[in-house]
Design an enzyme around this catalytic site. Structure first.
Site, mmCIF file in Angstrom:
data_model
loop_
_atom_site.group_PDB
_atom_site.id
_atom_site.type_symbol
_atom_site.label_atom_id
_atom_site.label_comp_id
_atom_site.label_asym_id
_atom_site.label_seq_id
_atom_site.Cartn_x
_atom_site.Cartn_y
_atom_site.Cartn_z
ATOM 1 N N LYS A 164 -5.439 10.910 0.861
ATOM 2 C CA LYS A 164 -5.556 9.549 1.400
ATOM 3 C C LYS A 164 -6.846 8.954 0.868
ATOM 4 O O LYS A 164 -7.923 9.498 1.100
ATOM 5 C CB LYS A 164 -5.559 9.621 2.927
ATOM 6 C CG LYS A 164 -5.792 8.272 3.624
ATOM 7 C CD LYS A 164 -5.760 8.456 5.135
ATOM 8 C CE LYS A 164 -6.371 7.261 5.852
ATOM 9 N NZ LYS A 164 -6.501 7.481 7.293
ATOM 10 N N LYS A 196 -3.155 -0.893 15.694
ATOM 11 C CA LYS A 196 -2.472 -0.113 16.723
ATOM 12 C C LYS A 196 -3.310 -0.051 17.995
ATOM 13 O O LYS A 196 -4.536 0.001 17.952
ATOM 14 C CB LYS A 196 -2.238 1.314 16.224
ATOM 15 C CG LYS A 196 -1.098 1.422 15.254
ATOM 16 C CD LYS A 196 -0.506 2.829 15.269
ATOM 17 C CE LYS A 196 0.711 2.892 14.366
ATOM 18 N NZ LYS A 196 0.363 3.171 12.969
ATOM 19 N N SER A 215 -12.886 1.936 10.645
ATOM 20 C CA SER A 215 -12.217 1.993 9.336
ATOM 21 C C SER A 215 -12.932 1.148 8.291
ATOM 22 O O SER A 215 -13.385 0.032 8.579
ATOM 23 C CB SER A 215 -10.779 1.489 9.474
ATOM 24 O OG SER A 215 -10.174 1.424 8.198
ATOM 25 N N ALA A 216 -12.959 1.671 7.071
ATOM 26 C CA ALA A 216 -13.493 0.906 5.932
ATOM 27 C C ALA A 216 -12.627 -0.321 5.642
ATOM 28 O O ALA A 216 -13.068 -1.227 4.930
ATOM 29 C CB ALA A 216 -13.575 1.789 4.696
ATOM 30 N N ASP A 217 -11.419 -0.377 6.205
ATOM 31 C CA ASP A 217 -10.591 -1.575 6.022
ATOM 32 C C ASP A 217 -11.379 -2.828 6.418
ATOM 33 O O ASP A 217 -11.252 -3.876 5.779
ATOM 34 C CB ASP A 217 -9.319 -1.508 6.898
ATOM 35 C CG ASP A 217 -8.304 -0.482 6.408
ATOM 36 O OD1 ASP A 217 -8.531 0.152 5.362
ATOM 37 O OD2 ASP A 217 -7.281 -0.317 7.111
ATOM 38 N N GLU A 231 0.825 -1.213 0.000
ATOM 39 C CA GLU A 231 0.000 0.000 0.000
ATOM 40 C C GLU A 231 0.862 1.267 0.000
ATOM 41 O O GLU A 231 2.037 1.235 0.386
ATOM 42 C CB GLU A 231 -0.947 0.013 1.197
ATOM 43 C CG GLU A 231 -0.253 0.072 2.545
ATOM 44 C CD GLU A 231 -1.163 0.612 3.649
ATOM 45 O OE1 GLU A 231 -1.474 1.821 3.629
ATOM 46 O OE2 GLU A 231 -1.542 -0.181 4.535
ATOM 47 N N ASP A 241 -16.690 5.863 14.356
ATOM 48 C CA ASP A 241 -15.469 5.821 13.554
ATOM 49 C C ASP A 241 -14.907 4.399 13.495
ATOM 50 O O ASP A 241 -14.244 3.932 14.423
ATOM 51 C CB ASP A 241 -14.421 6.794 14.121
ATOM 52 C CG ASP A 241 -13.240 6.977 13.179
ATOM 53 O OD1 ASP A 241 -13.130 6.226 12.187
ATOM 54 O OD2 ASP A 241 -12.421 7.886 13.434
HETATM 55 N N1 PSU Z 1 -2.410 1.686 10.712
HETATM 56 C C1 PSU Z 1 -1.083 1.833 10.823
HETATM 57 N N2 PSU Z 1 -0.397 2.547 9.877
HETATM 58 C C2 PSU Z 1 -1.024 3.049 8.782
HETATM 59 C C3 PSU Z 1 -2.437 2.857 8.666
HETATM 60 C C4 PSU Z 1 -3.062 2.176 9.641
HETATM 61 O O1 PSU Z 1 -0.516 1.375 11.795
HETATM 62 O O2 PSU Z 1 -0.372 3.675 7.936
HETATM 63 C C5 PSU Z 1 -3.147 3.365 7.441
HETATM 64 C C6 PSU Z 1 -3.448 2.192 6.497
HETATM 65 O O3 PSU Z 1 -3.362 2.655 5.172
HETATM 66 C C7 PSU Z 1 -4.889 1.869 6.841
HETATM 67 C C8 PSU Z 1 -5.435 3.243 7.088
HETATM 68 O O4 PSU Z 1 -5.549 1.179 5.809
HETATM 69 O O5 PSU Z 1 -4.401 3.905 7.814
HETATM 70 C C9 PSU Z 1 -6.729 3.235 7.863
HETATM 71 O O6 PSU Z 1 -7.231 4.531 7.887
HETATM 72 P P1 PSU Z 1 -8.734 4.835 8.364
HETATM 73 O O7 PSU Z 1 -8.747 4.480 9.820
HETATM 74 O O8 PSU Z 1 -8.895 6.280 8.085
HETATM 75 O O9 PSU Z 1 -9.612 3.929 7.543
HETATM 76 MN MN MN Z 2 -12.059 6.610 10.306
#
Ligand code: PSU
Ligand code: MN
Length: 308
Positions: free
Chosen positions: A84, A157, A138-140, A24, A136
Site C-alpha cells: 500500500k 468512514k 492520513s497523508a490524504d 485509485e 494517526d
Molecule cells: N477509506 C475507505 N476505503 C479505502 C481507503 C480509505 O473507505 O479503501 C483507502 C484509500 O486508498 C485511502 C487510504 O487513501 O485508505 C487511506 O489510508 P491511510 O489512512 O493509511 O492513509
Molecule cells: Mn495512518
C-alpha cells in the site's frame, strides 16, 4: 516528480483536452475482498467510459508509476500481494522496482503529475479516533492541501473521527462541497452529523466553483462529497451497533497503527453479512459516475473557452 508512464489512450485524451478520470488502486487491492475487487475495478472503468470520459487507474508496477492500466495490469493489481503506497512511499517502490497500490494521496499526486484534474473514489483517509495520542492522521489530508485535484468521494468512514477530519480539511484550506447535501457524508451512512461549508446542486455549479478555485491559484484540492444513495445506505441502528462492537474489539485486542482499519472493516464485513461491502461498491460506482460527468463538463467548458 518524474512523469509517470501514461497509457496511450489516456495520453491521447489529455493531448486533445478530453475528459479523463483518475481511479485509485488501494481501494481495489486493500479496500475490497477478492474476487469482488476485480469486477469492481472493471465496472468503475466502464462507468467512466459510459459517461464519455477515459478512465486512468493508477498503480506502481515493476517500479514504474502507471496512469492508466491494461486489462492484464488491472488483474495484477487485484490479485493480491501489493504494497500500500501513500505519497511518501512512491520513491521507495519506484527505486526498489516493486509493485504497489496507490492510496488517494499517491493517486492524486500521480494524476496531477500526469495533468489529470478529476479523481473518483470511495472514501478518504482522515483523522483517526484517538489521534491526539496516536498522531494517526492520513497523508490524504496533507496531500489534498497542496494538490489542486477534485476528489469525488463519500466523505470518510465513521470509524474515523469525522468532526476532527472536517476541522483539518478547513485548516489545510481544502474546499469541501456537499453534492446535493448540507451534511458531510459518513461513507456507509449519508449523514455523519458534521456539516459541509458549501452545497452545490448541479454539475454547472461544480464547474463554476472548481474553475474559480483553480483560477485563483489557491493550490489546494477540492472534495466533492457525494452521499451514498438512500437505498444503499447501511441501516443506522445496524451501523451504530456494529461500529461500537468493532471499536471495542480494537480496544480489547490492543490493536493500533495500520492494524486498526483492516480489523474494523473486517468486522463490518462479517457483522453485516456483506451488506457493508455492497454499500461500499454502490457508493464508489456512484462517485466515479459523478466524477466522469464533472470531468466531461469541465472539458466542454475548456473547449468552449478555447474557441472564443
Ligand atoms: N477509506 C475507505 N476505503 C479505502 C481507503 C480509505 O473507505 O479503501 C483507502 C484509500 O486508498 C485511502 C487510504 O487513501 O485508505 C487511506 O489510508 P491511510 O489512512 O493509511 O492513509
Ligand atoms: Mn495512518
Amino acid at each position: 516528480m518524474s512523469r509517470p508512464r501514461i497509457a496511450a489512450e489516456v495520453a491521447d485524451a489529455l493531448a486533445e483536452e478530453r475528459a479523463v478520470v483518475a481511479l485509485e488502486s488501494t481501494l481495489l487491492a486493500h479496500g475490497l475482498p477478492a474476487p469482488d475487487n476485480h469486477s469492481v475495478g472493471v465496472t468503475l472503468e466502464e462507468t467512466v467510459r459510459a459517461a464519455g470520459a477515459v478512465p486512468a487507474t493508477v498503480a506502481v508496477l515493476d517500479g514504474s508509476a502507471r496512469v492508466g492500466l491494461s486489462p492484464a495490469e488491472l488483474e495484477r493489481v487485484c490479485a493480491g500481494g501489493l504494497a500500500k503506497l501513500s505519497r511518501r512511499d512512491l520513491g521507495a517502490a519506484i527505486g526498489l522496482g516493486v509493485d504497489g497500490a496507490t492510496t488517494a494521496a499517491s493517486t492524486m499526486t500521480l494524476a496531477h503529475a500526469a495533468g489529470i484534474g478529476t479523481f473518483g473514489t470511495g472514501g478518504l483517509g482522515g483523522v483517526h479516533r484517538g489521534a491526539r495520542d496516536s498522531w494517526d492522521v492520513s497523508a490524504d489530508l496533507a496531500v489534498l492541501a497542496t494538490t489542486p485535484v477534485l476528489v469525488v468521494c463519500s466523505g470518510v468512514k465513521s470509524i474515523l473521527d469525522i468532526p476532527a477530519t472536517c476541522e483539518q480539511l478547513e485548516t489545510l484550506s481544502v474546499l469541501v462541497l456537499g453534492y446535493r447535501t448540507d451534511t458531510f457524508p459518513g461513507f456507509y451512512v449519508r449523514d455523519s452529523g458534521s456539516v459541509v461549508p458549501w452545497r452545490v446542486d448541479d454539475i454547472d455549479q461544480v464547474v463554476e466553483v472548481v474553475n474559480a478555485h483553480h483560477r485563483l491559484g489557491v493550490g489546494s484540492g477540492i472534495v466533492l462529497a457525494n452521499p451514498v444513495a438512500s437505498d444503499a445506505e447501511l441501516d443506522r441502528r445496524l451501523h451504530d451497533r456494529v461500529l461500537a462492537e468493532a471499536l471495542s474489539k480494537i480496544e480489547t485486542h490492543g490493536l493500533h497503527g495500520r492494524q486498526v482499519t483492516p480489523a474494523l472493516l473486517d468486522h463490518f464485513h462479517h457483522a453485516t453479512d456483506g451488506v457493508s461491502v455492497a454499500c461500499n461498491i454502490a457508493l464508489v460506482k456512484a462517485n466515479v459516475a459523478l466524477a466522469a460527468r464533472v470531468a466531461v463538463a469541465l472539458a466542454a467548458r475548456r473547449n468552449r473557452s478555447a474557441e472564443r
